[in-house]
Design an enzyme around this catalytic site. Structure first.
Site, PDB file in Angstrom:
ATOM      1  N   ARG A 108      35.313  45.881  38.123  1.00 29.43           N
ATOM      2  CA  ARG A 108      34.450  46.186  39.266  1.00 29.43           C
ATOM      3  C   ARG A 108      33.904  44.900  39.835  1.00 29.43           C
ATOM      4  O   ARG A 108      33.324  44.097  39.110  1.00 29.43           O
ATOM      5  CB  ARG A 108      33.231  47.016  38.833  1.00 29.43           C
ATOM      6  CG  ARG A 108      33.514  48.392  38.468  1.00 29.43           C
ATOM      7  CD  ARG A 108      32.325  49.307  38.639  1.00 29.43           C
ATOM      8  NE  ARG A 108      31.065  48.879  38.040  1.00 29.43           N
ATOM      9  CZ  ARG A 108      29.954  49.573  38.167  1.00 29.43           C
ATOM     10  NH1 ARG A 108      29.953  50.693  38.879  1.00 29.43           N
ATOM     11  NH2 ARG A 108      28.849  49.185  37.605  1.00 29.43           N
ATOM     12  N   THR A 112      30.340  44.514  45.464  1.00 28.09           N
ATOM     13  CA  THR A 112      30.796  45.635  46.313  1.00 28.09           C
ATOM     14  C   THR A 112      31.045  46.909  45.517  1.00 28.09           C
ATOM     15  O   THR A 112      31.176  47.986  46.090  1.00 28.09           O
ATOM     16  CB  THR A 112      32.124  45.261  47.001  1.00 28.09           C
ATOM     17  OG1 THR A 112      33.125  45.095  45.966  1.00 28.09           O
ATOM     18  CG2 THR A 112      32.007  43.964  47.791  1.00 28.09           C
ATOM     19  N   ASP A 204      26.778  48.382  29.895  1.00 29.35           N
ATOM     20  CA  ASP A 204      28.157  47.991  30.223  1.00 29.35           C
ATOM     21  C   ASP A 204      29.043  48.253  28.999  1.00 29.35           C
ATOM     22  O   ASP A 204      28.896  47.600  27.959  1.00 29.35           O
ATOM     23  CB  ASP A 204      28.202  46.508  30.613  1.00 29.35           C
ATOM     24  CG  ASP A 204      29.581  46.092  31.085  1.00 29.35           C
ATOM     25  OD1 ASP A 204      29.709  45.644  32.228  1.00 29.35           O
ATOM     26  OD2 ASP A 204      30.555  46.233  30.296  1.00 29.35           O
ATOM     27  N   ASP A 207      31.117  45.252  27.620  1.00 31.85           N
ATOM     28  CA  ASP A 207      30.268  44.249  26.959  1.00 31.85           C
ATOM     29  C   ASP A 207      29.790  44.757  25.604  1.00 31.85           C
ATOM     30  O   ASP A 207      29.755  44.001  24.624  1.00 31.85           O
ATOM     31  CB  ASP A 207      29.062  43.912  27.841  1.00 31.85           C
ATOM     32  CG  ASP A 207      29.438  43.007  29.010  1.00 31.85           C
ATOM     33  OD1 ASP A 207      30.564  42.475  29.013  1.00 31.85           O
ATOM     34  OD2 ASP A 207      28.609  42.850  29.917  1.00 31.85           O
TER      35      ASP A 207
END
Ligand code: PRP
Ligand code: URA
Length: 213
Positions: A108, A112, A204, A207
């Site tokens: 991603r 944006t 995340d 992560d």
């Protein structure tokens, strides 16, 4: 099992819910996070594969000959959306070790939230195989929509999308873009925040799986 939309299944099993709660906790270690994702993948795989076709074959047990079911048709494909999809992939392969694997590299863009493709490799004959796309997170759905578009371009038509957490916004966008693709998830959370993260979510996924920032 609950179903907010015809083609969306929320696997609300107590074991899944319990493991997911531990994964959400920010104090949970990388090692535990990876192990729990793999374990939940087993339970989601059970749901995602329940309609696989079987054929009757003759076998001989120690007592007698009998007809018994076995999977028929071409090997199914697990398509992992990198990186975090690999956490679900490992658990799926525990249960379906003969499955073929596709890798779809997408990240991603943090500004944006568009999905940027950087890698694609899939087995041949996608048109003849069931494809299970795995990615723990369905947030804006940009990544999932792009992954499924790519597989359809290569001929896949029998596709199921499996994730751990979904945002209601992502479910709505994905099912509008790909109404033919069922979604199986462990939870539909409250909403997306202004940065496109699922709330309450787990942060995340990549992560937390790999110990990066
Ligand atoms: C995460 C996740 C999905 C995507 C979901 O990947 O694994 O692929 O975000 O968000 P979306 O629905 O808004 O597209 P990320 O881009 O962080 O890449 P990574 O797995 O390599 O960390
Ligand atoms: N990707 C993640 O890993 N987590 C989110 O909450 C949203 C997208």
């Amino acid at each position: 099992m609950s179903s907010p939309k015809a083609n969306v299944v929320v696997v609300d099993h107590p074991l899944v819910a319990h493991k997911l709660t531990i994964m959400r906790d920010k104090e949970t270690s990388t090692a535990s996070f990876r192990r729990l994702l793999r374990e939940i993948a087993h339970l989601l795989c059970y749901e995602a594969t329940r309609s696989l076709p079987v054929e009757m074959v003759e076998i001989e047990t120690p007592l007698t000959k009998t007809m018994a079911p076995r999977l028929e048709g071409k090997k199914l494909v697990i398509a992992s959306v990198l990186r975090a999809g690999n956490g679900l992939l490992d658990g799926m392969l525990d249960l379906v070790p003969a499955a073929r694997v596709a890798h779809i590299g997408l990240y991603r863009n943090h500004d944006t939230l568009e999905a940027v493709e950087y890698y694609f490799k899939a087995p041949e004959h996608l048109a003849d195989r069931k494809v299970i796309v795995v990615d723990p997170m369905l947030a804006t759905a940009n990544s999932a929509i792009a992954a499924v578009e790519k597989l359809k371009e290569r001929g896949a038509s029998d596709i199921t999308f499996v994730c751990l957490l979904a945002a209601p916004e992502g479910v709505a966008r994905f099912t509008a873009a790909h109404p033919d693709v069922p979604v199986i998830t462990a939870s539909i959370d409250s909403h997306l925040n202004e940065k496109g993260y699922i709330v309450p979510g787990l942060g995340d996924a990549g992560d937390r799986m790999y110990g990066t920032k």
